[in-house]
Design a protein around this motif. Structure first.
Motif, PDB file in Angstrom:
ATOM      1  N   LEU A  33       0.838  -1.192   0.000  1.00  0.00           N
ATOM      2  CA  LEU A  33       0.000   0.000   0.000  1.00  0.00           C
ATOM      3  C   LEU A  33       0.873   1.242   0.000  1.00  0.00           C
ATOM      4  O   LEU A  33       1.802   1.358   0.811  1.00  0.00           O
ATOM      5  N   TYR A  34       0.562   2.161  -0.919  1.00  0.00           N
ATOM      6  CA  TYR A  34       1.355   3.368  -1.093  1.00  0.00           C
ATOM      7  C   TYR A  34       0.480   4.616  -1.134  1.00  0.00           C
ATOM      8  O   TYR A  34      -0.637   4.577  -1.637  1.00  0.00           O
ATOM      9  N   GLY A  35       1.048   5.717  -0.670  1.00  0.00           N
ATOM     10  CA  GLY A  35       0.536   7.038  -0.976  1.00  0.00           C
ATOM     11  C   GLY A  35       1.162   7.464  -2.292  1.00  0.00           C
ATOM     12  O   GLY A  35       2.102   6.828  -2.793  1.00  0.00           O
ATOM     13  N   ARG A  36       0.688   8.533  -2.866  1.00  0.00           N
ATOM     14  CA  ARG A  36       1.146   8.969  -4.185  1.00  0.00           C
ATOM     15  C   ARG A  36       2.643   9.249  -4.235  1.00  0.00           C
ATOM     16  O   ARG A  36       3.342   8.802  -5.148  1.00  0.00           O
ATOM     17  N   ILE A  37       3.161   9.982  -3.265  1.00  0.00           N
ATOM     18  CA  ILE A  37       4.562  10.405  -3.322  1.00  0.00           C
ATOM     19  C   ILE A  37       5.506   9.205  -3.282  1.00  0.00           C
ATOM     20  O   ILE A  37       6.402   9.079  -4.124  1.00  0.00           O
ATOM     21  N   THR A  38       5.316   8.306  -2.335  1.00  0.00           N
ATOM     22  CA  THR A  38       6.194   7.139  -2.248  1.00  0.00           C
ATOM     23  C   THR A  38       6.019   6.240  -3.458  1.00  0.00           C
ATOM     24  O   THR A  38       6.995   5.693  -3.990  1.00  0.00           O
ATOM     25  N   PHE A  39       4.797   6.089  -3.927  1.00  0.00           N
ATOM     26  CA  PHE A  39       4.561   5.275  -5.122  1.00  0.00           C
ATOM     27  C   PHE A  39       5.350   5.820  -6.309  1.00  0.00           C
ATOM     28  O   PHE A  39       5.991   5.059  -7.042  1.00  0.00           O
ATOM     29  N   GLU A  40       5.309   7.121  -6.508  1.00  0.00           N
ATOM     30  CA  GLU A  40       6.056   7.727  -7.620  1.00  0.00           C
ATOM     31  C   GLU A  40       7.550   7.445  -7.488  1.00  0.00           C
ATOM     32  O   GLU A  40       8.226   7.175  -8.478  1.00  0.00           O
ATOM     33  N   LEU A  41       8.085   7.471  -6.264  1.00  0.00           N
ATOM     34  CA  LEU A  41       9.497   7.147  -6.052  1.00  0.00           C
ATOM     35  C   LEU A  41       9.781   5.680  -6.393  1.00  0.00           C
ATOM     36  O   LEU A  41      10.825   5.356  -6.964  1.00  0.00           O
ATOM     37  N   MET A  42       8.871   4.794  -6.037  1.00  0.00           N
ATOM     38  CA  MET A  42       9.082   3.361  -6.242  1.00  0.00           C
ATOM     39  C   MET A  42       8.993   2.958  -7.711  1.00  0.00           C
ATOM     40  O   MET A  42       9.480   1.893  -8.101  1.00  0.00           O
ATOM     41  N   LYS A  43       8.430   3.806  -8.541  1.00  0.00           N
ATOM     42  CA  LYS A  43       8.350   3.494  -9.972  1.00  0.00           C
ATOM     43  C   LYS A  43       9.744   3.395 -10.600  1.00  0.00           C
ATOM     44  O   LYS A  43       9.894   2.841 -11.683  1.00  0.00           O
ATOM     45  N   TYR A  44      10.754   3.882  -9.898  1.00  0.00           N
ATOM     46  CA  TYR A  44      12.138   3.716 -10.352  1.00  0.00           C
ATOM     47  C   TYR A  44      12.427   2.254 -10.674  1.00  0.00           C
ATOM     48  O   TYR A  44      13.129   1.942 -11.648  1.00  0.00           O
ATOM     49  N   TRP A  45      11.887   1.342  -9.859  1.00  0.00           N
ATOM     50  CA  TRP A  45      12.198  -0.076 -10.015  1.00  0.00           C
ATOM     51  C   TRP A  45      11.681  -0.639 -11.330  1.00  0.00           C
ATOM     52  O   TRP A  45      12.192  -1.644 -11.819  1.00  0.00           O
ATOM     53  N   GLN A  46      10.709   0.008 -11.935  1.00  0.00           N
ATOM     54  CA  GLN A  46      10.226  -0.437 -13.248  1.00  0.00           C
ATOM     55  C   GLN A  46      11.333  -0.348 -14.298  1.00  0.00           C
ATOM     56  O   GLN A  46      11.381  -1.163 -15.216  1.00  0.00           O
ATOM     57  N   THR A  47      12.205   0.632 -14.175  1.00  0.00           N
ATOM     58  CA  THR A  47      13.263   0.810 -15.175  1.00  0.00           C
ATOM     59  C   THR A  47      14.216  -0.384 -15.196  1.00  0.00           C
ATOM     60  O   THR A  47      14.772  -0.696 -16.243  1.00  0.00           O
ATOM     61  N   LEU A  48      14.394  -1.042 -14.054  1.00  0.00           N
ATOM     62  CA  LEU A  48      15.305  -2.182 -14.002  1.00  0.00           C
ATOM     63  C   LEU A  48      14.724  -3.431 -14.661  1.00  0.00           C
ATOM     64  O   LEU A  48      15.454  -4.382 -14.946  1.00  0.00           O
ATOM     65  N   LEU A  49      13.428  -3.427 -14.901  1.00  0.00           N
ATOM     66  CA  LEU A  49      12.815  -4.566 -15.587  1.00  0.00           C
ATOM     67  C   LEU A  49      13.220  -4.582 -17.058  1.00  0.00           C
ATOM     68  O   LEU A  49      13.446  -5.646 -17.633  1.00  0.00           O
ATOM     69  N   THR A  50      13.318  -3.414 -17.661  1.00  0.00           N
ATOM     70  CA  THR A  50      13.699  -3.323 -19.075  1.00  0.00           C
ATOM     71  C   THR A  50      15.187  -3.039 -19.263  1.00  0.00           C
ATOM     72  O   THR A  50      15.747  -3.335 -20.307  1.00  0.00           O
ATOM     73  N   HIS A  51      15.802  -2.452 -18.242  1.00  0.00           N
ATOM     74  CA  HIS A  51      17.233  -2.130 -18.286  1.00  0.00           C
ATOM     75  C   HIS A  51      17.887  -2.596 -16.983  1.00  0.00           C
ATOM     76  O   HIS A  51      18.163  -1.788 -16.099  1.00  0.00           O
ATOM     77  N   PRO A  52      18.108  -3.920 -16.837  1.00  0.00           N
ATOM     78  CA  PRO A  52      18.679  -4.444 -15.594  1.00  0.00           C
ATOM     79  C   PRO A  52      20.022  -3.794 -15.260  1.00  0.00           C
ATOM     80  O   PRO A  52      20.779  -3.393 -16.145  1.00  0.00           O
ATOM     81  N   SER A  53      20.290  -3.725 -13.970  1.00  0.00           N
ATOM     82  CA  SER A  53      21.558  -3.167 -13.497  1.00  0.00           C
ATOM     83  C   SER A  53      22.590  -4.282 -13.375  1.00  0.00           C
ATOM     84  O   SER A  53      22.286  -5.453 -13.623  1.00  0.00           O
ATOM     85  N   ASP A  54      23.775  -3.933 -12.944  1.00  0.00           N
ATOM     86  CA  ASP A  54      24.816  -4.931 -12.675  1.00  0.00           C
ATOM     87  C   ASP A  54      24.655  -5.533 -11.286  1.00  0.00           C
ATOM     88  O   ASP A  54      25.428  -6.402 -10.905  1.00  0.00           O
ATOM     89  N   ASN A  55      23.664  -5.064 -10.546  1.00  0.00           N
ATOM     90  CA  ASN A  55      23.457  -5.474  -9.167  1.00  0.00           C
ATOM     91  C   ASN A  55      22.293  -6.475  -9.106  1.00  0.00           C
ATOM     92  O   ASN A  55      21.133  -6.092  -9.260  1.00  0.00           O
ATOM     93  N   LYS A  56      22.607  -7.754  -8.879  1.00  0.00           N
ATOM     94  CA  LYS A  56      21.582  -8.800  -8.865  1.00  0.00           C
ATOM     95  C   LYS A  56      20.499  -8.540  -7.821  1.00  0.00           C
ATOM     96  O   LYS A  56      19.315  -8.737  -8.084  1.00  0.00           O
ATOM     97  N   SER A  57      20.875  -8.068  -6.627  1.00  0.00           N
ATOM     98  CA  SER A  57      19.864  -7.846  -5.581  1.00  0.00           C
ATOM     99  C   SER A  57      18.901  -6.728  -5.989  1.00  0.00           C
ATOM    100  O   SER A  57      17.710  -6.790  -5.661  1.00  0.00           O
ATOM    101  N   HIS A  58      19.365  -5.730  -6.723  1.00  0.00           N
ATOM    102  CA  HIS A  58      18.471  -4.673  -7.220  1.00  0.00           C
ATOM    103  C   HIS A  58      17.513  -5.235  -8.259  1.00  0.00           C
ATOM    104  O   HIS A  58      16.314  -4.929  -8.243  1.00  0.00           O
ATOM    105  N   ASN A  59      18.040  -6.043  -9.170  1.00  0.00           N
ATOM    106  CA  ASN A  59      17.196  -6.638 -10.204  1.00  0.00           C
ATOM    107  C   ASN A  59      16.148  -7.569  -9.594  1.00  0.00           C
ATOM    108  O   ASN A  59      14.989  -7.556 -10.011  1.00  0.00           O
TER     109      ASN A  59
END
Length: 174
Positions: A33-59
């Motif tokens: 469950l998210y409020g708008r502000i935190t949800f917008e911050l968490m959308k960062y993780w969507q970018t790693l789905l299409t552009h994975p990082s070198d960090n396995k734990s982040h992916n």
């Protein structure tokens, strides 16, 4: 959060152990469950789905958060832009009560504003406070708008190599 109660997400730098812990927690949750502000911050993780990082734990965390249903509480958003997220059509207390009648899996409250509202409504069953070994000074405090005293019982802790400690607390119901 930091030792002094600051809950600015940019201050700590979680290591792989912490990301792995939260990936597992999220994978086994009924909803985030998210409020708008935190949800917008968490959308960062969507970018790693299409552009994975070198960090396995982040992916891995990105995959876990993508798969888990998210419910967003906002009066201004028209859509979430995330297939596994929906805008709530109910009030926060109504949604919590409905979810508690569900599968019995954890409901994770992921925004400071929602935590405060639910604390004031006496609707939180357990806290998992991850405290990083940092004193941040001035900033956004997690519990600055609590209406009344809330006593807690420590059920257990989990310590990470980084020195961060998760404290698991159960509110004492009066």
């Amino acid at each position: 959060m930091t030792i002094d109660g600051n809950c600015d997400h940019t201050i700590p730098n979680p290591d792989a152990d912490i990301h792995d812990h939260y990936s597992h927690l999220i994978e086994n949750a009924e909803a985030l469950l998210y409020g708008r502000i935190t949800f917008e911050l968490m959308k960062y993780w969507q970018t790693l789905l299409t552009h994975p990082s070198d960090n396995k734990s982040h992916n891995d965390f990105a995959i876990a958060i993508d798969k888990t249903p998210k419910i967003v509480f906002s009066r201004t958003m028209k859509s979430t832009g995330w297939d596994s997220a929906q805008l709530s059509d109910k009030s926060l207390p109504e949604m919590i009560k409905e979810l508690k009648n569900g599968e019995g899996k954890d409901i994770l409250i992921c925004s400071r504003s929602l935590i405060i509202q639910l604390l004031n409504e006496n609707l939180i069953d357990e806290f998992q406070l991850c405290i990083h070994p940092i004193i941040a000074g001035p900033g956004l405090m997690l519990f600055d708008k609590i209406e009344k005293r809330i006593d807690l019982t420590l059920s257990h802790t989990k310590t990470f190599k980084s020195g961060a400690v998760i404290h698991y607390y159960i509110p004492i119901r009066n």
